[in-house]
Design an enzyme around this catalytic site. Structure first.
Site, PDB file in Angstrom:
ATOM      1  CE1 TYR A 182      18.718  -3.897   9.740  1.00  0.00           C
ATOM      2  CE2 TYR A 182      19.233  -1.766   8.752  1.00  0.00           C
ATOM      3  CZ  TYR A 182      18.331  -2.628   9.374  1.00  0.00           C
ATOM      4  OH  TYR A 182      17.051  -2.211   9.617  1.00  0.00           O
TER       5      TYR A 182
ATOM      6  N   GLY B 275       0.801  -1.228   0.000  1.00  0.00           N
ATOM      7  CA  GLY B 275       0.000   0.000   0.000  1.00  0.00           C
ATOM      8  C   GLY B 275       0.828   1.268   0.000  1.00  0.00           C
TER       9      GLY B 275
ATOM     10  N   GLY C  55       5.090   3.164   0.036  1.00  0.00           N
ATOM     11  CA  GLY C  55       6.551   3.100  -0.109  1.00  0.00           C
ATOM     12  C   GLY C  55       7.045   2.200  -1.222  1.00  0.00           C
TER      13      GLY C  55
HETATM   14  C1  HXC Z   1      10.376   1.619  21.089  1.00  0.00           C
HETATM   15  C2  HXC Z   1       8.339   0.978  20.230  1.00  0.00           C
HETATM   16  C3  HXC Z   1       8.446   1.984  19.229  1.00  0.00           C
HETATM   17  C4  HXC Z   1       9.605   2.822  19.231  1.00  0.00           C
HETATM   18  C5  HXC Z   1       6.577   0.893  18.918  1.00  0.00           C
HETATM   19  N1  HXC Z   1       7.188   0.362  19.997  1.00  0.00           N
HETATM   20  N2  HXC Z   1       7.326   1.902  18.434  1.00  0.00           N
HETATM   21  N3  HXC Z   1       9.301   0.803  21.147  1.00  0.00           N
HETATM   22  N4  HXC Z   1      10.547   2.597  20.166  1.00  0.00           N
HETATM   23  N5  HXC Z   1       9.783   3.783  18.332  1.00  0.00           N
HETATM   24  C6  HXC Z   1       6.671  -0.744  20.830  1.00  0.00           C
HETATM   25  C7  HXC Z   1       5.427  -0.306  21.542  1.00  0.00           C
HETATM   26  O1  HXC Z   1       5.723   0.452  22.684  1.00  0.00           O
HETATM   27  C8  HXC Z   1       4.791  -1.647  21.877  1.00  0.00           C
HETATM   28  O2  HXC Z   1       5.411  -2.259  22.991  1.00  0.00           O
HETATM   29  C9  HXC Z   1       5.140  -2.499  20.662  1.00  0.00           C
HETATM   30  O3  HXC Z   1       6.247  -1.836  20.018  1.00  0.00           O
HETATM   31  C10 HXC Z   1       4.023  -2.579  19.666  1.00  0.00           C
HETATM   32  O4  HXC Z   1       3.624  -1.286  19.334  1.00  0.00           O
HETATM   33  P1  HXC Z   1       2.204  -0.914  18.712  1.00  0.00           P
HETATM   34  O5  HXC Z   1       2.009   0.534  18.801  1.00  0.00           O
HETATM   35  O6  HXC Z   1       1.173  -1.854  19.236  1.00  0.00           O
HETATM   36  O7  HXC Z   1       2.359  -1.032  17.208  1.00  0.00           O
HETATM   37  P2  HXC Z   1       2.489  -1.996  16.004  1.00  0.00           P
HETATM   38  O8  HXC Z   1       1.724  -1.309  14.959  1.00  0.00           O
HETATM   39  O9  HXC Z   1       2.153  -3.404  16.316  1.00  0.00           O
HETATM   40  O10 HXC Z   1       4.052  -1.906  15.612  1.00  0.00           O
HETATM   41  C11 HXC Z   1       4.700  -0.653  15.629  1.00  0.00           C
HETATM   42  C12 HXC Z   1       5.763  -0.541  14.543  1.00  0.00           C
HETATM   43  C13 HXC Z   1       5.083  -0.685  13.174  1.00  0.00           C
HETATM   44  C14 HXC Z   1       6.775  -1.636  14.741  1.00  0.00           C
HETATM   45  C15 HXC Z   1       6.415   0.817  14.692  1.00  0.00           C
HETATM   46  O11 HXC Z   1       3.924   0.071  13.075  1.00  0.00           O
HETATM   47  C16 HXC Z   1       6.021  -0.303  12.056  1.00  0.00           C
HETATM   48  O12 HXC Z   1       7.139  -0.723  11.920  1.00  0.00           O
HETATM   49  N6  HXC Z   1       5.618   0.498  11.152  1.00  0.00           N
HETATM   50  C17 HXC Z   1       6.590   1.004  10.201  1.00  0.00           C
HETATM   51  C18 HXC Z   1       6.446   0.416   8.886  1.00  0.00           C
HETATM   52  C19 HXC Z   1       7.660   0.791   8.044  1.00  0.00           C
HETATM   53  O13 HXC Z   1       7.995   1.952   7.901  1.00  0.00           O
HETATM   54  N7  HXC Z   1       8.349  -0.191   7.500  1.00  0.00           N
HETATM   55  C20 HXC Z   1       9.537   0.089   6.728  1.00  0.00           C
HETATM   56  C21 HXC Z   1      10.713  -0.358   7.516  1.00  0.00           C
HETATM   57  S1  HXC Z   1      12.131  -0.083   6.576  1.00  0.00           S
HETATM   58  P3  HXC Z   1       4.830  -2.128  24.505  1.00  0.00           P
HETATM   59  O14 HXC Z   1       5.796  -2.893  25.329  1.00  0.00           O
HETATM   60  O15 HXC Z   1       4.817  -0.664  24.811  1.00  0.00           O
HETATM   61  O16 HXC Z   1       3.455  -2.724  24.499  1.00  0.00           O
HETATM   62  C22 HXC Z   1      13.291  -1.139   7.091  1.00  0.00           C
HETATM   63  C23 HXC Z   1      14.573  -1.123   6.342  1.00  0.00           C
HETATM   64  C24 HXC Z   1      15.556  -0.182   6.930  1.00  0.00           C
HETATM   65  O17 HXC Z   1      13.131  -1.860   7.973  1.00  0.00           O
HETATM   66  C25 HXC Z   1      16.736   0.065   6.054  1.00  0.00           C
HETATM   67  C26 HXC Z   1      17.290   1.433   6.168  1.00  0.00           C
HETATM   68  C27 HXC Z   1      18.521   1.670   5.372  1.00  0.00           C
END
Ligand code: HXC
Length: 287
Positions: free
Chosen positions: A151, A21, A23
């Site tokens: 990585y 959906g 990116g």
């Molecule tokens: C610490 C965090 C957090 C943060 C969420 N949590 N964000 N902890 N720092 N920034 C914790 C929450 O506190 C919670 O734990 C648990 O994660 C679940 O959070 P939820 O809010 O219930 O959300 P959920 O939607 O299940 O997951 C959150 C999410 C996800 C992991 C942030 O929505 C997500 O990743 N969205 C991003 C999608 C995206 O951009 N993907 C592309 C990635 S790119 P607790 O203990 O509090 O209950 C990639 C490649 C990188 O990976 C390469 C770069 C060069």
């Protein structure tokens, strides 16, 4: 950018793109559809899926969006059943959906760890297994492309669950390349470097630090990747153009990782003539 793929190169294929959906997933899905594929995108939220489908249909392509959380194995099974009901047998899978955030590893909660590992590792496994089961039964082969990261091989500070899960995805790719290759199923993985997309960048680029410029400077090609460039590689890897590639992990980062590793690579930061003069002085000193 010059387009030299045959316009029907993916015709006859039904490609599933997880996280399609937004990116990079959206960019890939749109590209596949423009080259003849029927595309089904999944993600947790319906609205972005609708946007992707509208975009594709607006250009005359065939697409469906079906909400699915890849962390849930039953939802994944239902998703594939529905996708096949709507657009026929799935023939290609792109494991693109990914979760990530920056955090000091000692502070990550079990839920935070789960959110990332279950999306990236479990989700890729559930989707790959759902396809593999179908393809083995049908004896028609198939292709899986998993989007990892650079990585996955090197590891990285502050994204530990992402690094662990992506390394697992690469291990899955290599393991199944051997196990299912015998049935004509090919699996490959790509490790993109920085490709700025809104979702990833907002979570991975701390505000007010001008890290973006520092990141750019580390890349020998001097720029970030464009989503279309990843889409082009994905087309190649899904199509028969790469029919002998199986179990590969391809770094796709403008040379970023290698530039960080080579002992003397930092000299490239100096003007070319200056560095040559220095080398000459050293040589003369030796003589
Ligand atoms: C610490 C965090 C957090 C943060 C969420 N949590 N964000 N902890 N720092 N920034 C914790 C929450 O506190 C919670 O734990 C648990 O994660 C679940 O959070 P939820 O809010 O219930 O959300 P959920 O939607 O299940 O997951 C959150 C999410 C996800 C992991 C942030 O929505 C997500 O990743 N969205 C991003 C999608 C995206 O951009 N993907 C592309 C990635 S790119 P607790 O203990 O509090 O209950 C990639 C490649 C990188 O990976 C390469 C770069 C060069």
């Amino acid at each position: 950018m010059q387009d030299s793929f045959h316009p029907e190169i993916l015709s006859g294929e039904h490609v599933v793109v997880t996280g399609g959906g937004t990116g990079l997933g959206k960019a890939m899905a749109t590209r596949f559809a423009s080259l003849g594929a029927r595309v089904t995108v999944c993600g947790r939220r319906p609205e972005p899926l609708d946007d992707t489908v509208d975009d594709i249909e607006g250009r005359g392509g065939a697409a469906e969006g079906i909400p699915c959380n890849v962390r849930d194995p039953e939802a994944v099974e239902d998703f594939f059943a529905e996708a096949e009901e709507r657009q026929g047998n799935v023939t290609r899978l792109v494991n693109n959906a990914a979760a990530n955030f920056l955090a000091a590893s000692e502070d990550i909660s079990p839920n935070g760890f789960d959110a990332i590992i279950k999306t990236n590792l479990y989700g890729s496994f559930y989707c790959t297994q759902a396809c593999g089961r179908r393809w083995l039964e049908r004896e028609q082969g198939g292709v899986v492309l998993s989007i990892a990261t650079t990585y996955a091989e090197t590891g990285s500070a502050f994204v530990l669950p992402s690094a662990m899960s992506k390394a697992g995805v690469v291990a899955m790719t290599k393991s199944l390349a051997a196990e299912w290759g015998t049935a004509g199923i090919r699996l490959n993985a790509v490790g993109p470097g920085p490709f700025p997309t809104e979702g990833a960048w907002s979570r991975l680029s701390p505000p007010g630090m001008d890290l973006e410029e520092q990141m750019r400077e580390r890349i020998p090609l001097g720029r970030f990747g464009e989503p279309e460039e990843l889409a082009n590689l994905a087309v190649f890897l899904l199509s028969d153009l790469s029919s002998y590639m199986n179990g590969a992990f391809l770094t796709y980062d403008g040379g970023e990782v290698l530039a960080a590793g080579g002992q003397f690579n930092q000299f490239t930061q100096l003007p070319r003539e200056q560095i040559k003069d220095l080398f000459e002085q050293m040589r003369d000193g030796d003589g």
